[in-house]
Design a protein around this motif. Structure first.
Motif, short mmCIF file in Angstrom:
data_model
loop_
_atom_site.label_atom_id
_atom_site.label_comp_id
_atom_site.label_asym_id
_atom_site.label_seq_id
_atom_site.Cartn_x
_atom_site.Cartn_y
_atom_site.Cartn_z
N ARG A 46 1.70 10.00 -15.50
CA ARG A 46 1.46 8.61 -14.99
C ARG A 46 0.18 8.87 -14.08
NH1 ARG A 46 6.56 8.47 -11.37
NH2 ARG A 46 5.61 10.51 -11.00
N GLU A 70 4.95 6.40 -7.75
CA GLU A 70 4.60 5.78 -8.84
C GLU A 70 3.63 6.48 -9.99
OE1 GLU A 70 2.76 2.14 -8.00
OE2 GLU A 70 4.70 1.37 -7.04
N ALA A 86 1.04 -5.88 -5.35
CA ALA A 86 1.61 -4.61 -5.86
C ALA A 86 0.82 -4.05 -7.10
CB ALA A 86 2.88 -4.88 -6.69
N SER A 87 1.00 -2.52 -7.59
CA SER A 87 0.24 -1.92 -8.32
C SER A 87 0.79 -2.38 -9.59
CB SER A 87 0.41 -0.44 -8.49
OG SER A 87 1.97 -0.05 -8.62
N ARG A 88 -0.10 -2.38 -10.68
CA ARG A 88 0.19 -2.79 -12.06
C ARG A 88 0.35 -1.67 -13.07
NH1 ARG A 88 -4.63 -5.61 -13.64
NH2 ARG A 88 -3.53 -6.19 -15.63
N ARG A 89 1.12 -1.70 -14.16
CA ARG A 89 1.21 -0.55 -14.81
C ARG A 89 0.77 -1.15 -16.54
NH1 ARG A 89 4.75 2.82 -12.18
NH2 ARG A 89 4.53 4.56 -13.96
N GLU A 90 0.47 0.02 -17.19
CA GLU A 90 0.04 -0.13 -18.79
C GLU A 90 0.64 0.96 -19.35
OE1 GLU A 90 -3.77 -1.13 -19.58
OE2 GLU A 90 -3.61 -0.57 -21.81
N ARG A 91 1.16 1.07 -20.72
CA ARG A 91 1.50 2.15 -21.33
C ARG A 91 0.42 2.58 -22.47
NH1 ARG A 91 6.17 5.20 -22.83
NH2 ARG A 91 6.26 5.80 -24.84
N LEU A 92 -0.06 3.68 -22.37
CA LEU A 92 -1.00 4.18 -23.36
C LEU A 92 -0.31 5.18 -24.23
CD1 LEU A 92 -4.09 4.31 -21.21
CD2 LEU A 92 -3.54 2.59 -22.90
N SER A 93 -0.41 5.21 -25.51
CA SER A 93 0.50 6.04 -26.11
C SER A 93 -0.35 6.28 -27.41
CB SER A 93 2.00 5.86 -26.17
OG SER A 93 2.17 4.79 -27.02
N SER A 119 1.84 8.96 -23.07
CA SER A 119 2.59 10.02 -23.44
C SER A 119 1.89 11.32 -23.68
CB SER A 119 2.91 9.61 -24.85
OG SER A 119 3.80 8.37 -24.75
N MET A 140 5.96 11.78 -20.11
CA MET A 140 5.04 10.81 -19.79
C MET A 140 4.41 11.34 -18.73
SD MET A 140 4.90 7.55 -20.51
CE MET A 140 6.28 6.96 -21.15
N ARG A 158 -10.88 2.27 -20.01
CA ARG A 158 -10.29 1.16 -19.15
C ARG A 158 -11.18 1.13 -17.72
NH1 ARG A 158 -7.96 0.11 -23.04
NH2 ARG A 158 -5.81 0.02 -23.29
N ARG A 213 -9.30 4.94 -25.80
CA ARG A 213 -9.28 3.94 -25.30
C ARG A 213 -9.94 4.04 -23.71
NH1 ARG A 213 -3.80 3.30 -26.80
NH2 ARG A 213 -3.54 5.45 -26.58
N ILE A 231 -8.97 -4.70 -11.79
CA ILE A 231 -7.44 -4.73 -12.26
C ILE A 231 -6.90 -5.41 -10.95
CG2 ILE A 231 -7.96 -2.26 -13.07
CD1 ILE A 231 -7.17 -1.15 -10.08
N TYR A 262 -4.38 -0.30 -7.11
CA TYR A 262 -4.68 0.69 -8.08
C TYR A 262 -3.72 0.42 -9.38
CZ TYR A 262 -0.13 2.48 -6.46
OH TYR A 262 1.10 2.58 -5.88
N LYS A 263 -4.03 0.91 -10.55
CA LYS A 263 -3.24 0.66 -11.66
C LYS A 263 -2.57 2.06 -12.42
CE LYS A 263 -2.62 -1.85 -16.05
NZ LYS A 263 -3.43 -3.03 -17.10
N VAL A 264 -1.49 1.85 -12.57
CA VAL A 264 -0.85 3.16 -13.25
C VAL A 264 -0.94 3.10 -14.95
CG1 VAL A 264 1.15 4.38 -13.41
CG2 VAL A 264 0.65 3.12 -10.95
N TYR A 265 -1.37 3.98 -15.48
CA TYR A 265 -1.31 4.26 -16.83
C TYR A 265 -0.27 5.18 -17.27
CZ TYR A 265 -5.58 1.36 -16.37
OH TYR A 265 -6.28 0.27 -16.06
N ASP A 266 0.79 4.83 -18.12
CA ASP A 266 1.64 6.00 -18.42
C ASP A 266 1.17 6.25 -19.83
OD1 ASP A 266 3.33 5.18 -16.41
OD2 ASP A 266 4.21 3.35 -17.57
#
Lengths: 84, 249
Positions: free
Chosen positions: B3, B30, A77-84, B236, B1, B219, B217, B226, B230-234
């Motif tokens: 994504r 996503e 599955a895809s992975r997630r990270e929060r950047l704020s 703000s 947000m 990545r 930052r 990873i 793929y990887k999802v970066y949330d």
């Protein structure tokens, strides 16, 4: 074969893995200890892993290959990270 | 947000039709956009580019790419780019683009970049013409990245490269090859251009996380790093960082 020449075999094999269009791999780890060839790294398919082995056999004939190359898990599955 | 999905170094060959389409498809649910950090092909042929177009084109999200060194190997980068563009994939080389994402705007500035190494352990444009040409190539890439970032007037600014801007994300690679994996000049451009986050690929055995000297930052989204399609970066939607003062005119 003296050990020092194996270092040139490693160099030749790294070059072959990069230049051979079947593989075009720059990042496969190669170590030769006597007649034993050790491979490590990650590739996208089993077919590609076997092509790497073929190039190894052609470039350094007669070695016994220990292939620790892993196949990327495409079902992950895809992975997630929060950047704020 | 916002994504942002990202991956690099998918290295598709002509035999890889169907390899990653299914695993990439959920990205439409996503993420608001998909970034591809170069090395989309094995040796950069048009046949391989067609496979990439089929696997990655039309996923339903804006898709923005840079090419990598593998995509240049057959000396057909313009043709590779054309095939990807025809499939709806934006390919950046010293340029930027704006994507509307979830009520905000995301600007992406992209360049392949090049090597040279990192502060204190890097090559200098001195001596033989070949050495100077090597470093001048990196300098031009960094300059174009900085300019592309500064041209973006968006809620979020993203830098996308293939080569690494920092050594943090190379941990795991042999130190002897760091100069072939990236350049500090890219990080300087990222800081001076006011990027909020930077993504790169190229370093398959590196690490995922790093920061520039300016605190941006970084990545490393190379597929083996990873360990996911793929990887999802949330992100703000914070106000975009001001470019560094020296570059505000």
């Amino acid at each position: 074969m003296a050990d020092h020449s194996r270092r040139y075999d490693v160099a030749a094999l790294k070059e072959a893995l990069a230049q051979d269009p079947r593989t075009a791999e720059l990042g496969i780890g190669v170590r030769i200890d006597g007649n034993e060839l050790f491979l490590e790294g990650a590739v996208t398919t089993e077919h590609h892993r076997l092509l790497i082995e073929a190039v190894c056999q052609e470039t350094v004939p007669g070695v016994r290959i220990h292939d620790d190359i892993v196949i990327d898990d495409d079902t992950a599955a895809s992975r997630r990270e929060r950047l704020s | 947000m916002t994504r942002i999905a990202a991956v690099g170094d998918i290295h598709l060959g002509v035999d890889d039709v169907g390899l990653c389409r299914r695993s990439l498809s959920p990205v439409v649910e996503e993420a608001d956009l998909l970034l591809l950090a170069g090395d989309l092909t094995r040796i950069g042929t048009t046949e391989e580019a067609a496979v990439v177009a089929k696997e990655v084109g039309g996923l339903g999200v804006p898709t923005v790419a840079v090419l990598g060194n593998h995509d240049h190997h057959s000396n057909h980068a313009p043709e590779v780019t054309e095939i990807l563009v025809e499939a709806g994939i934006q390919v950046l080389e010293g340029a930027g683009t704006v994507v509307d994402a979830n009520g905000g705007s995301v600007g992406v500035a992209g360049v392949k970049g090049f090597g040279g190494g990192f502060i204190g352990k890097c090559a200098t444009a001195f001596g033989e013409a070949e050495t100077k040409a090597f470093i001048r190539t990196t300098e031009r890439a960094a300059d174009s990245l900085r300019e592309a970032l500064l041209d973006l007037d968006t809620d979020v600014r993203v830098a996308l490269t293939h080569y690494s801007p920092v050594s943090d994300t190379l941990r795991g690679e042999p130190k002897e090859i760091y100069p072939f994996l990236g350049s500090w000049l890219l990080a300087k451009a990222i800081d001076e251009g006011g990027a909020d986050v930077a993504f790169h690929g190229h370093a398959h055995y590196g690490s995922e996380r790093g920061t520039t000297a300016g605190g941006v930052r970084v990545r490393n989204v190379a597929r083996p790093v990873i360990d996911a399609p793929y990887k999802v970066y949330d992100l703000s939607l914070l106000p975009t960082r001001a470019p560094e003062a020296a570059y505000v005119v």
